[in-house]
Scaffold this active site. Structure first.
Site, PDB file in Angstrom:
ATOM      1  N   GLY A  37       0.762  -1.136   0.093  1.00  0.00           N
ATOM      2  CA  GLY A  37      -0.063   0.116   0.072  1.00  0.00           C
ATOM      3  C   GLY A  37       0.832   1.023  -0.041  1.00  0.00           C
ATOM      4  N   GLY A  38       0.479   2.402   0.339  1.00  0.00           N
ATOM      5  CA  GLY A  38       0.981   3.627   0.487  1.00  0.00           C
ATOM      6  C   GLY A  38       2.442   3.458   1.271  1.00  0.00           C
ATOM      7  CB  ALA A  39       2.726   2.307   4.905  1.00  0.00           C
TER       8      ALA A  39
ATOM      9  CG  PHE B  79      -9.895  17.128   5.401  1.00  0.00           C
ATOM     10  CD1 PHE B  79     -10.076  17.161   4.040  1.00  0.00           C
ATOM     11  CD2 PHE B  79     -10.434  15.850   5.786  1.00  0.00           C
ATOM     12  CE1 PHE B  79     -10.596  15.927   3.523  1.00  0.00           C
ATOM     13  CE2 PHE B  79     -10.589  14.970   5.316  1.00  0.00           C
ATOM     14  CZ  PHE B  79     -10.938  14.952   3.854  1.00  0.00           C
TER      15      PHE B  79
ATOM     16  CD  GLN C 193     -11.039   8.431  12.310  1.00  0.00           C
ATOM     17  OE1 GLN C 193     -10.875   8.165  11.079  1.00  0.00           O
ATOM     18  NE2 GLN C 193     -11.010   9.534  13.063  1.00  0.00           N
TER      19      GLN C 193
ATOM     20  CG  HIS D 218     -15.439   8.803   7.739  1.00  0.00           C
ATOM     21  ND1 HIS D 218     -16.382   9.501   7.147  1.00  0.00           N
ATOM     22  CD2 HIS D 218     -14.330   8.966   7.491  1.00  0.00           C
ATOM     23  CE1 HIS D 218     -16.060  10.473   6.549  1.00  0.00           C
ATOM     24  NE2 HIS D 218     -14.749  10.269   6.720  1.00  0.00           N
TER      25      HIS D 218
ATOM     26  CG  LEU E  79     -15.396   7.371   3.627  1.00  0.00           C
ATOM     27  CD1 LEU E  79     -15.853   6.986   4.965  1.00  0.00           C
ATOM     28  CD2 LEU E  79     -14.060   7.710   3.648  1.00  0.00           C
TER      29      LEU E  79
ATOM     30  CD  GLU F 278     -13.242  14.828   8.035  1.00  0.00           C
ATOM     31  OE1 GLU F 278     -13.350  13.767   8.491  1.00  0.00           O
ATOM     32  OE2 GLU F 278     -12.594  15.797   8.429  1.00  0.00           O
TER      33      GLU F 278
ATOM     34  NE  ARG G 211     -12.410  11.681   9.182  1.00  0.00           N
ATOM     35  CZ  ARG G 211     -11.461  11.155   8.386  1.00  0.00           C
ATOM     36  NH1 ARG G 211     -11.041   9.896   8.605  1.00  0.00           N
ATOM     37  NH2 ARG G 211     -11.473  11.550   7.232  1.00  0.00           N
TER      38      ARG G 211
ATOM     39  CG  HIS H 135     -12.550   5.514   8.071  1.00  0.00           C
ATOM     40  ND1 HIS H 135     -12.631   5.223   6.687  1.00  0.00           N
ATOM     41  CD2 HIS H 135     -11.779   6.568   8.029  1.00  0.00           C
ATOM     42  CE1 HIS H 135     -11.958   5.933   5.973  1.00  0.00           C
ATOM     43  NE2 HIS H 135     -11.271   6.917   6.880  1.00  0.00           N
TER      44      HIS H 135
ATOM     45  CD  GLU I 105      -5.957   1.594   8.878  1.00  0.00           C
ATOM     46  OE1 GLU I 105      -5.890   2.220   7.464  1.00  0.00           O
ATOM     47  OE2 GLU I 105      -7.003   1.377   9.292  1.00  0.00           O
TER      48      GLU I 105
ATOM     49  NE  ARG J 128      -6.958   8.018   9.949  1.00  0.00           N
ATOM     50  CZ  ARG J 128      -7.535   8.603   8.855  1.00  0.00           C
ATOM     51  NH1 ARG J 128      -6.928   9.626   8.339  1.00  0.00           N
ATOM     52  NH2 ARG J 128      -8.515   7.694   8.281  1.00  0.00           N
TER      53      ARG J 128
ATOM     54  CG  LEU K 262      -4.271   9.239   2.242  1.00  0.00           C
ATOM     55  CD1 LEU K 262      -5.071  10.472   1.198  1.00  0.00           C
ATOM     56  CD2 LEU K 262      -3.640   8.074   1.846  1.00  0.00           C
TER      57      LEU K 262
HETATM   58  C1  LIG Z   1     -12.470   4.725   2.200  1.00  0.00           C
HETATM   59  C2  LIG Z   1     -11.452   5.406   2.792  1.00  0.00           C
HETATM   60  C3  LIG Z   1     -11.121   6.644   2.667  1.00  0.00           C
HETATM   61  C4  LIG Z   1      -9.832   7.059   3.207  1.00  0.00           C
HETATM   62  N1  LIG Z   1      -9.467   8.737   3.164  1.00  0.00           N
HETATM   63  C5  LIG Z   1      -8.673   8.965   3.619  1.00  0.00           C
HETATM   64  C6  LIG Z   1      -8.224  10.469   3.403  1.00  0.00           C
HETATM   65  O1  LIG Z   1      -8.745  11.102   2.697  1.00  0.00           O
HETATM   66  N2  LIG Z   1      -6.943  10.790   3.950  1.00  0.00           N
HETATM   67  C7  LIG Z   1      -6.531   9.925   4.916  1.00  0.00           C
HETATM   68  O2  LIG Z   1      -5.200  10.494   5.128  1.00  0.00           O
HETATM   69  N3  LIG Z   1      -6.399   8.934   5.125  1.00  0.00           N
HETATM   70  C8  LIG Z   1      -7.883   8.364   4.366  1.00  0.00           C
HETATM   71  N4  LIG Z   1      -7.944   6.994   4.709  1.00  0.00           N
HETATM   72  C9  LIG Z   1      -7.035   6.106   5.472  1.00  0.00           C
HETATM   73  C10 LIG Z   1      -5.798   5.611   4.572  1.00  0.00           C
HETATM   74  O3  LIG Z   1      -6.316   5.559   3.306  1.00  0.00           O
HETATM   75  C11 LIG Z   1      -5.296   4.678   5.357  1.00  0.00           C
HETATM   76  O4  LIG Z   1      -5.134   4.180   6.505  1.00  0.00           O
HETATM   77  C12 LIG Z   1      -4.016   4.254   4.603  1.00  0.00           C
HETATM   78  O5  LIG Z   1      -3.889   4.273   3.268  1.00  0.00           O
HETATM   79  C13 LIG Z   1      -3.289   2.981   4.700  1.00  0.00           C
HETATM   80  O6  LIG Z   1      -2.068   2.603   4.140  1.00  0.00           O
HETATM   81  P1  LIG Z   1      -1.236   1.568   4.355  1.00  0.00           P
HETATM   82  O7  LIG Z   1      -0.159   1.489   3.331  1.00  0.00           O
HETATM   83  O8  LIG Z   1      -0.999   1.369   5.847  1.00  0.00           O
HETATM   84  O9  LIG Z   1      -2.116   0.110   3.953  1.00  0.00           O
HETATM   85  P2  LIG Z   1      -2.799  -0.562   2.552  1.00  0.00           P
HETATM   86  O10 LIG Z   1      -2.895   0.706   1.669  1.00  0.00           O
HETATM   87  O11 LIG Z   1      -4.301  -1.013   3.451  1.00  0.00           O
HETATM   88  O12 LIG Z   1      -1.979  -1.470   2.218  1.00  0.00           O
HETATM   89  C14 LIG Z   1      -1.661  -2.647   2.745  1.00  0.00           C
HETATM   90  C15 LIG Z   1      -1.154  -3.777   2.022  1.00  0.00           C
HETATM   91  O13 LIG Z   1      -0.784  -4.630   2.728  1.00  0.00           O
HETATM   92  C16 LIG Z   1      -0.877  -6.206   2.014  1.00  0.00           C
HETATM   93  N5  LIG Z   1      -1.000  -7.072   2.902  1.00  0.00           N
HETATM   94  C17 LIG Z   1      -1.947  -7.144   4.009  1.00  0.00           C
HETATM   95  N6  LIG Z   1      -1.871  -8.225   4.416  1.00  0.00           N
HETATM   96  C18 LIG Z   1      -0.906  -9.056   3.994  1.00  0.00           C
HETATM   97  C19 LIG Z   1      -0.267 -10.210   4.056  1.00  0.00           C
HETATM   98  N7  LIG Z   1      -0.772 -10.937   5.146  1.00  0.00           N
HETATM   99  N8  LIG Z   1       0.805 -10.392   3.262  1.00  0.00           N
HETATM  100  C20 LIG Z   1       1.225  -9.741   2.077  1.00  0.00           C
HETATM  101  N9  LIG Z   1       0.732  -8.499   2.264  1.00  0.00           N
HETATM  102  C21 LIG Z   1      -0.389  -8.307   3.075  1.00  0.00           C
HETATM  103  C22 LIG Z   1      -1.867  -5.708   1.169  1.00  0.00           C
HETATM  104  O14 LIG Z   1      -1.731  -6.430  -0.068  1.00  0.00           O
HETATM  105  C23 LIG Z   1      -1.811  -4.011   0.770  1.00  0.00           C
HETATM  106  O15 LIG Z   1      -0.755  -3.880  -0.359  1.00  0.00           O
HETATM  107  C24 LIG Z   1      -9.034   6.393   4.153  1.00  0.00           C
HETATM  108  C25 LIG Z   1      -9.428   5.132   4.172  1.00  0.00           C
HETATM  109  C26 LIG Z   1     -10.383   4.414   3.620  1.00  0.00           C
HETATM  110  C27 LIG Z   1     -10.859   3.159   3.869  1.00  0.00           C
END
Ligand SMILES: Cc1cc2nc3c(=O)[nH]c(=O)nc-3n(C[C@H](O)[C@H](O)[C@H](O)COP(=O)(O)OP(=O)(O)OC[C@H]3O[C@@H](n4cnc5c(N)ncnc54)[C@H](O)[C@@H]3O)c2cc1C
Ligand code: HEM
Ligand code: SF4
Ligand code: F3S
Ligand code: FES
Lengths: 251, 126, 593, 153
Positions: free
Chosen positions: C14-16, C116, C249, C251, C261, C264, C295, C362, C392, C403, C409
């Site tokens: 994901g992003g992280a 926001f 959280q 939402h 969703l 906001e 929120r 959320h 996350e 949060r 993000l």
């Molecule tokens: C609908 C929605 C809207 C949002 N809007 C906002 C916003 O406007 N602003 C904001 O700041 N935040 C927002 N958030 C929150 C934010 O998007 C998330 O918290 C953030 O993107 C999480 O990123 P991440 O990289 O931690 O995880 P994710 O993007 O969820 O990535 C998780 C990754 O881990 C991998 N993974 C998981 N389990 C395993 C495993 N067992 N083995 C191998 N890989 C695995 C998955 O394949 C995926 O690639 C929103 C969230 C949602 C749901």
């Protein structure tokens, strides 16, 4: 009161109804792997999507039914499949919009190798995507703050930034079906996103790549891609713009 | 890739079927053109042989075939224009369906003008 | 079985995960393992924006941003971490712009910013325009941009590989804990290749967890089906604590009944919440910033309106988000996607009709505890060497008990980057740690057990029961009884999980099997959430106890650390501990908006 | 657990080596040509059809004399020559596309394209020769099949 927070029922009162899914199945682990059709009947509600019905099948009737899905609201691009003969996202297709009185046919998207049931091998698709250099190519001397870009310049390529790489377009393209060598609309869309970005300097290289015999010139403007795109991207238009850019460059 | 049993036909919309028609008509016209050049070449060989072959074009079955060919050319040409508009006119992609209706309307008008004449020639007696 | 060796293994794309990969792959041999294709990650669902005090449109600075973050988190935020995040936010946004992210622009061509919830000028005076955005698909653009950069830099991905175990050189679940300061090291992960069913062991010097959230413990959620908290559960099972899991959280604006969703940003752009009587009820709950309150406050206010009979709709079970007074062109330009959601899924035309909304689960504020350099903590002070976490899945903690919108993000970019650098640097200096004998044994046994189990409990049934009890008993309003009820159900479900079985007995693409495994994670995490919530007898941020409706800084101004400890019967129990909150500048005050 | 030798496996998504871009603008020129020739053909072919099938007695009127009469005029000679060339190149290029689309086996494809180019050459050469070497009043032909101007001259 206890904390039984009201869990809202579906909006309005939409009665539940029965729906039959006719799903094309393929099990690679079977003794003689062969594709076949199988029908399942489940009950559904007014706001249910095809994905919900498929989950009911998987969770209640047959756990071996295999498909990809993640976000469930049309944003991750996992669940493109051929529903009633057209490519769509299962999570974005409401059952009630499909005439549930007849069985709903569900098949894998066409032109990519089927791995199991509705799952296809996406590697060829992503390989084409990677080939068009889908990343910003910008000069060395970047400004310390952001690059400036006017709202109009930003709007120029807005449409093609929406792509979620679901492959609905590429696998709806009759040219792609023929031999799978065509770059396909999705790759072109993602090249378009950079070719028309005022900050990018790699347009010439990308145009050169798509000038290939498997590139844009294979497009026959059949519009299946535009009709299939769940993000409403005007795919054929983007392709036309890339073609025009190439012609301007050549003459 | 497994050879799957017949899947359903892709339910493409106007754009796809128009393309199929364009391809089929292009294909037909090409083969007609081959034959047409060959038969016309007979004029070089022997005027009587030419007339004999051309004579066969004058029987009603060939006449109908000829009408079909004209239809194919007309459609292919009109749709060719549509394709070019889609390619070069900036709003072409958005109005491709309307353009198709345009193709159909012009096609009908042209054929309505041509068919009676052709049928008249074929069946119109000596 | 195959064995791979990489200096750094990043779990999650994901992003992280991808932000980390961009840093570490430039420095060391790096692999990214993800159970989804990177572009399917749920970061792509984020809509509204990413905050940074760029001050492009009005006066702003990172100190105000820090304050808002601390206050928004109801003072449970570690303030050193929040400060870092707010400071590095500016570069994080600029970095993304340089990578090509198509932000919306101001008339001068600079990155545009919008309002926001909870983000204010000068410590709460008024809402400030701080969120940088790309229409209402900011997360989508972040995810795409990061993936594009990974393509550019030829980052190595193992897609559709599920990481199912974390390899440590010391057993932390044992009753006897390693001494303070004793080195505990991570040596890799075990993964399952979905396509073939093969097990792959990844031997690594550094492992970065970036597996995202765990929203699927609830039924109504904005989270993807795949957000099953894998990383958190893996850590927990290996004896690593989880921090602040009781804070989840909700939402305010999920599509009623569906949980999808509506950002906001809808309120940031002027949308208004109304109850069944048409009243703008937020004026009563947060007189200053009204609909743009944080929120937790808005969600609670909404739930309260419904509870007191002022809901809308035939069952009076939701409230309305009203956009009808806004210019259609404006909505179309700024919020195209979410208006489409309303149309597609509820058949509502947001230009002319208000949209039914209700709080939806959320975001997990809690997670795997880390230091500000993203090293994973195994106790309040000691880290696990070679193990990092960001996004996350982690708890730094910058979000405290609630949060602020757009801060996640930001979190994934700032701490994702830090994790990539830290992991690579650690790997450069560290030696290989030997992997345990039979590294994959646990995973192989567990999978074989489930896959070959004769007819037993069904995944779908257990998961449904779990999600329903969590929605009913551990959502916006909680009490000791409701939480106890939830805990009883969870304990029962965990017992039944022992006889789980799946119908798909095949090896290739067995999603049935993986759903069963994910259910195991959900059950473990739900238990931690509920146990933590039961113990926290106060209300703070996202955690609201009706039986203890006020914040209690005397008793609970601390983080919760939950450990899984092995019991004699072969199961585990949850042991709770406390961790102090880092306070630098801002002493807790009453939170009023 | 079975001890397998620690193989270091390659990841599943290696970057594809690339298609080996076909340099040059061949496909581009082909594409443009299809459109340019199409536009010209509309005028040329429609006039041709109109002259041959609609005016006067239509298809019934076509015979040696008719053709001879037309080709006595250099304008029609050039006209038909243009049709021949443009339509054949246009059609052949179109057919090439169709063959490339459906004949995925290299052998089949090469055979079919070979045949196509052969047909193209034969037809174009033949047609061109016929138009240019055409003698409207071949000696020895029976007078009744010839155009009226032959007897006059
Ligand atoms: C609908 C929605 C809207 C949002 N809007 C906002 C916003 O406007 N602003 C904001 O700041 N935040 C927002 N958030 C929150 C934010 O998007 C998330 O918290 C953030 O993107 C999480 O990123 P991440 O990289 O931690 O995880 P994710 O993007 O969820 O990535 C998780 C990754 O881990 C991998 N993974 C998981 N389990 C395993 C495993 N067992 N083995 C191998 N890989 C695995 C998955 O394949 C995926 O690639 C929103 C969230 C949602 C749901
Ligand atoms: C009368 C005027 C004509 C016009 C305006 C015209 C136009 C076009 C255009 C624009 C295309 C390209 C379609 C695309 O790229 O999608 C095309 C394709 C084609 N044309 Fe024509 N054409 C004409 C006459 C002919 C003739 C006389 C022949 C036969 C000799 C012919 C055979 C073909 C073939 C085989 C194709 C390829 C179809 C495909 O690839 O799908 N056309 N035509
Ligand atoms: S262009 Fe549309 S259909 Fe094609 S991959 Fe992108 S989102 Fe999917
Ligand atoms: S479907 Fe194919 S032919 Fe062109 S218009 Fe779309 S790429
Ligand atoms: S599940 Fe994400 S697009 Fe359908």
């Amino acid at each position: 009161m206890t904390a039984t927070t009201t869990s809202p029922a579906a909006v309005g009162e939409v009665p539940s109804f029965d729906v039959t899914l006719r799903i094309r199945r393929y099990d690679p682990d079977a003794a003689t792997p062969e594709a076949f059709w199988e029908e399942f009947t489940v009950s559904a509600h007014g706001t249910d999507r095809v994905l919900d019905a498929m989950h009911k099948v998987k969770w209640d009737l047959d756990g071996s039914l295999t498909f990809r899905r993640s976000c469930a609201h049309g944003i991750c691009g996992s669940d493109a499949m051929r529903i009633n003969g057209r490519n769509r996202l299962a999570c974005k297709t409401l059952l009630k919009d499909l005439d549930p009185s007849k069985p709903i046919t569900i098949e894998p998207i066409k032109g990519l190798p089927v791995v199991k049931d509705l799952v296809v091998d996406m590697e060829p698709f992503f390989a084409s995507y990677r080939e068009v250099m889908p990343f910003l190519i910008a000069g060395k001397n970047a400004p310390t703050k952001e690059r400036l870009q006017s709202a109009e310049e930003r709007a120029r390529f807005d449409d093609t930034t929406k792509c979620i790489l679901c492959a609905a377009c590429t696998t709806s393209c009759p040219v792609f079906w023929t031999d799978g060598q065509y770059f396909g609309p999705a790759a072109i869309v993602n090249a378009h996103r950079f070719i028309f970005d005022s900050r990018d300097e790699g347009a010439a290289q990308r145009l050169e790549i798509l000038n290939d015999k498997e590139g844009v010139w294979r497009c026959r403007t059949t519009f299946n891609c535009t009709d299939a795109c769940p993000r409403g991207i005007e795919v054929t238009k983007a392709i036309a713009e890339v073609k025009k850019a190439m012609i301007t460059r050549a003459f | 890739m497994p050879e799957a049993p017949a899947g359903t036909l892709y339910r493409g919309r106007e754009g796809m079927w128009t393309w199929v028609a364009h391809r089929v008509t292009g294909f037909l016209i090409f083969f007609f053109l081959l034959v047409h050049v060959l038969d016309t070449s007979l004029v070089r060989v022997d005027p009587e042989a030419y007339n004999a072959v051309i004579g066969t074009y004058k029987n009603p079955i060939m006449g109908l075939g000829e009408a079909g060919l004209v239809a194919a050319i007309v459609f292919h040409a009109l749709n060719g224009v549509r394709v070019m508009l889609v390619d070069f006119w900036s709003k072409g992609t958005r109005y491709q369906r309307q353009l198709l209706w345009g193709v159909i309307v012009v096609f009908v008008i042209l054929m309505a003008g041509f068919l009676p004449v052709q049928l008249g020639h074929i069946f119109g007696g000596e | 079985m195959q064995i791979h060796q990489y200096d750094v293994v990043i779990v999650g794309a994901g992003g992280a995960g991808m932000r980390a990969a961009l840093e570490s792959s430039q420095r060391t041999r790096t692999a990214v393992i993800s159970k989804l294709y990177p572009t399917r990650s749920h970061t792509g669902a984020a809509q509204g924006g990413m905050c940074a005090a760029l001050a492009n449109v009005e006066e702003d600075n990172w100190e105000w941003h820090t304050f808002d973050t601390v206050k928004g988190g109801d003072y449970l935020v570690d303030q050193d971490a929040a400060e870092i995040m707010a400071k590095e936010a500016i570069d994080a946004v600029l970095d993304l712009e340089k990578m090509g992210l198509p932000f919306n622009r101001t008339p001068e061509g600079k990155i545009d910013q919008r309002r926001f919830g909870g983000h204010t000028r000068n410590h709460g005076e008024a809402a400030v325009r701080r969120a940088c955005y790309a229409a209402d698909r900011t997360g989508h653009m972040i995810l795409q941009t990061l993936y594009q950069q990974c393509v550019k830099n030829d980052v190595q991905f193992f897609n559709e590989y599920y990481v199912l175990d974390l390899l440590l050189d010391t057993d932390l679940t044992a009753a006897k804990k390693p001494r303070k300061g004793a080195p505990v090291r991570c040596s890799g992960v075990v993964a399952y290749d979905l396509a073939t069913g093969e097990i792959h062991v990844f031997h690594a010097k550094s492992v970065v967890l970036a597996t995202g959230g765990s929203g699927k413990i609830f039924k109504t959620t904005s989270n993807a089906h795949t957000l099953t908290g894998d990383g958190m559960a893996l850590a927990l099972r290996r004896g690593i604590p989880l921090e602040d899991m009781e804070f989840f959280q909700f939402h305010p604006t999920g599509l009623a009944g569906l949980g999808i969703l509506l950002s906001e940003a809808a309120r940031g752009e002027g949308g208004i919440l109304r109850n069944g009587e048409g009243e703008r009820f937020m004026e009563r709950y947060a007189p200053t910033i009204k609909d743009l309150a944080p929120r937790d406050i808005v969600a609670r206010s909404m739930a309260n309106e419904v509870r007191e009979g002022r809901g809308a709709g035939p069952h009076k079970d939701y409230v309305l988000l009203d956009l009808t007074h806004l210019e259609p062109e404006h909505i179309e330009a700024k919020l195209p996607d979410i208006t489409e959601f309303a149309r597609t899924y509820l058949g509502i035309e947001p230009f002319t009709e208000p949209v039914p909304v209700y709080p939806t689960a959320h975001y997990a504020m809690g997670g795997v505890p880390t230091t500000i350099s993203t090293e994973v903590l195994r106790s309040n002070t000691d880290v696990v060497q070679g193990l990092f976490a960001a996004g996350e899945v982690a708890c730094v903690s910058v979000h405290g008990s609630n949060r602020l919108g757009t801060n996640s993000l930001l979190d994934i970019n700032v701490f994702g980057r830090r994790a990539g650098i830290a992991a690579a640097e650690y790997a450069t200096g560290a030696d290989w740690v030997e992997m345990p004998q039979d590294a994959a044994a646990y995973v192989v046994d567990e999978l074989e057990r489930i896959r070959t189990a004769p007819a037993g409990e069904k995944v779908g049934d257990l998961r449904k029961a779990l999600q329903e009890t969590m929605d009913a008993n551990a959502q916006v309003f909680r009490t000791a009884e409701s939480l106890q009820r939830a805990l009883d159900v969870i304990d029962d479900l965990r017992a039944r999980y022992q006889s789980i079985s799946v119908q798909d007995k095949g090896r290739s693409f067995n999603t049935d099997l993986l759903e069963a495994v994910e259910l195991g994670f959900l059950l473990d995490l739900a238990r931690v959430v509920v146990v933590g919530a039961l113990a926290r007898e106060e209300s703070r941020g996202g955690h609201f106890r009706e039986d203890f409706p006020t914040r209690d800084d005397e008793g609970f101004m601390h983080h919760t650390m939950a450990y899984a400890v092995a019991t004699k019967d072969g199961d585990t129990a949850i042991r709770l501990d406390k961790k102090p909150v880092t306070v630098t500048r801002y002493q807790p005050m009453e939170r009023k908006y | 657990m079975a001890t397998t030798s620690p193989t270091l496996a390659a990841p599943r998504s290696p970057r594809r080596s690339g298609r080996g871009t076909t340099r040059g603008n061949l496909e581009l020129y082909g594409w443009v040509f299809m459109r340019v020739s199409g536009a010209l053909l509309i005028v040329l072919v429609f006039t041709h059809l109109f002259m041959n099938l609609v005016v006067g007695d239509g298809v019934k009127a076509i015979d040696f004399g008719f053709v001879a009469g037309k080709w006595a005029d250099p304008v029609w000679q050039v006209w038909d020559l243009l049709i021949l060339w443009l339509a054949m190149i246009h059609g052949t290029n179109g057919m090439r596309t169709i063959i490339n689309d459906y004949a995925t086996r290299t052998g089949t494809r090469l055979t079919l394209t070979g045949l196509l180019y052969l047909a193209f050459t034969v037809i174009v050469v033949l047609g061109t020769l016929v138009i240019f070497t055409f003698d409207p009043c071949p000696p020895g032909a029976p007078a009744d099949v010839l155009a009226s101007f032959c007897t006059a001259g």
